[in-house]
Design a protein around this motif. Structure first.
Motif, short mmCIF file in Angstrom:
data_model
loop_
_atom_site.label_atom_id
_atom_site.label_comp_id
_atom_site.label_asym_id
_atom_site.label_seq_id
_atom_site.Cartn_x
_atom_site.Cartn_y
_atom_site.Cartn_z
N ARG A 35 0.96 -1.37 -0.11
CA ARG A 35 -0.01 0.05 -0.18
C ARG A 35 0.98 1.44 -0.28
N LYS B 227 -11.46 8.77 10.30
CA LYS B 227 -11.68 7.87 9.88
C LYS B 227 -11.08 6.51 10.59
N SER C 97 -14.54 -0.50 10.52
CA SER C 97 -14.97 -1.77 9.28
C SER C 97 -13.90 -3.42 9.26
N GLU D 26 -12.03 -4.86 6.88
CA GLU D 26 -10.95 -4.63 6.30
C GLU D 26 -9.63 -3.72 5.96
N ARG E 33 -7.72 -0.96 6.29
CA ARG E 33 -7.93 0.68 5.69
C ARG E 33 -6.59 1.85 6.60
N ASP E 34 -7.15 2.59 5.84
CA ASP E 34 -5.54 3.66 5.91
C ASP E 34 -6.14 4.83 6.83
#
Length: 399
Positions: A193, A356, A361, A363, A365-366
């Motif tokens: 990423r 954020k 979540s 998943e 994530r950033d």
């Protein structure tokens, strides 16, 4: 290719059936209370669940029940054991002998037996699982995937203790590190990423009931928080983490504890449960903190502070940081711990985005701000995939 993934503990047995090529998981489950009263919890299909109460006097009966459940009756996901092409085993301690996953052989098992003094609770169960699978599924390849292997790239000045040198040469006393499959998976996912593809500097915080931090440079571990045993490093669910040797001596003398009693305190009565006095489960401790319990507040602050200490020291060891990663049950779900750890890290280019961070979540994530020089990731770990994929590569002869 279907791989049967096995994690044999002293009184439990976790398993998965996975195709590492497409990452499809057909079934996952656990046999609990082996040798006591026994029960199998089996998940398959579209969130289908099955619980079987059964006498499981030994691990052999447990594995037999798992194989029967996979191939017969309500929980069936394959037609025959023949559909399983290989077995991948979680192996806790490989010492200095194993810097990677290996095909299980008599030589490998004998070497693991020699390492039992370094992991007396785990290696015997791991070996038992391998030998039972060889008996029940003769001819099928078995692969051992070691928790310690990823950390074997640490330089000597990082893994050595400042003890008389012969304690290393005679007894193998050094830092080994654990959770290696998780640190490998998460650091690898983080690297994908990043815009930067070489000389990547990644810090991984694997936070759960057992917790550890690693510093990873260009895909290789250069340091990690756990040591000769998993009790060193961070404050954990029931483990003390780093503590001065003088404190251990003092407690043994004042309480009259022998070494077994002292180790029981360090491993089972300390950490989050020892400080909070409430639970080893952080969720319950956070509820206590919100209700005004000061000991729960103290436990939360101590957890975050000690993680932050390691992040700072590993940023120094890496000469900077490109990505800070959180994984594990606490790392993935406790936004307040991530917030506390990242508070004030803007000086090293890490800025967390509160919106954020608080968004739940499952998943990867950033959670860093758009202007953050370094990235902050939440990446769910997948140790079972690492075991399955290593097994696939070794069996197929893929480098």
């Amino acid at each position: 290719m279907l791989v049967f993934i096995l994690n044999a503990g002293s009184s439990s047995l976790k398993y998965q059936l996975m195709n590492p090529v497409n990452k499809e998981t057909l079934a996952v489950g656990i046999c609990e209370r082996i040798g006591i009263d026994g029960a199998l919890k089996h998940e398959y299909g579209d969130d289908k669940k099955l619980k079987i109460e059964s006498d499981l006097p030994t691990h052999k009966e447990a594995i037999e029940l798992v194989l029967k459940t996979l191939t017969e009756g309500e929980g069936k996901v394959i037609d025959s054991i023949d559909d399983i092409e290989a077995i991948g085993h979680r192996a806790v301690h490989g010492g200095e002998e194993f810097a990677g996953s290996v095909m299980v052989s008599e030589k490998v098992i004998n070497k693991m037996k020699e390492l039992i003094p370094l992991a007396p609770l785990h290696n015997p169960a791991n070996i038992m699982g391998m030998e039972i699978c060889q008996e029940l599924m003769p001819g099928k390849p078995n692969v051992a995937v070691f928790d310690t292997a990823f950390h074997q790239t640490m330089p000597d000045y990082a893994y050595m203790y400042a003890l008389p040198y012969d304690q290393y040469t005679k007894n193998g006393v050094r830092k080994y590190g654990f959770h290696g499959t998780s640190h490998f998976f998460v650091s690898n996912e983080a690297a994908k990423r990043l815009d930067k593809k070489h000389n990547t500097r990644i810090i991984v915080c694997h936070l759960g009931n057992g917790s550890s931090v690693s510093a990873v440079f260009d895909g290789k571990c250069i340091d990690t928080s756990m040591g000769l045993t998993p009790v060193q490093g961070l404050m954990m669910g029931t483990r003390a983490g780093d503590i001065g040797a003088g404190a251990i001596q003092y407690m043994m003398e004042t309480e009259g504890w022998d070494i077994k009693e002292m180790l029981d305190v360090l491993n089972k009565k300390s950490g989050i449960v020892g400080i909070s006095g409430k639970s080893s489960d952080l969720r319950e401790v956070l509820e206590g903190m919100e209700a005004g319990d000061e000991r729960c507040r103290l436990a939360v602050d101590m957890i975050a502070y000690r993680i932050k200490q390691y992040v700072g020291s590993y940023a120094a060891a890496l000469d900077g940081v490109d990505a800070l990663c959180f994984t594990g049950g606490i790392g993935e779900n406790a936004a307040i711990i991530r917030e506390k750890v990242c508070a004030g890290l803007d000086y090293m280019g890490l800025n967390i985005d509160p919106v954020k961070n608080n968004k739940r979540s499952g998943e990867a994530r950033d959670i860093s701000t758009n202007g953050s020089a370094g990235r902050i990731f939440v990446i769910p770990t997948n140790e079972e995939y690492v075991i399955a994929n290593d097994t696939y590569k070794i069996v197929k002869g893929i480098e």
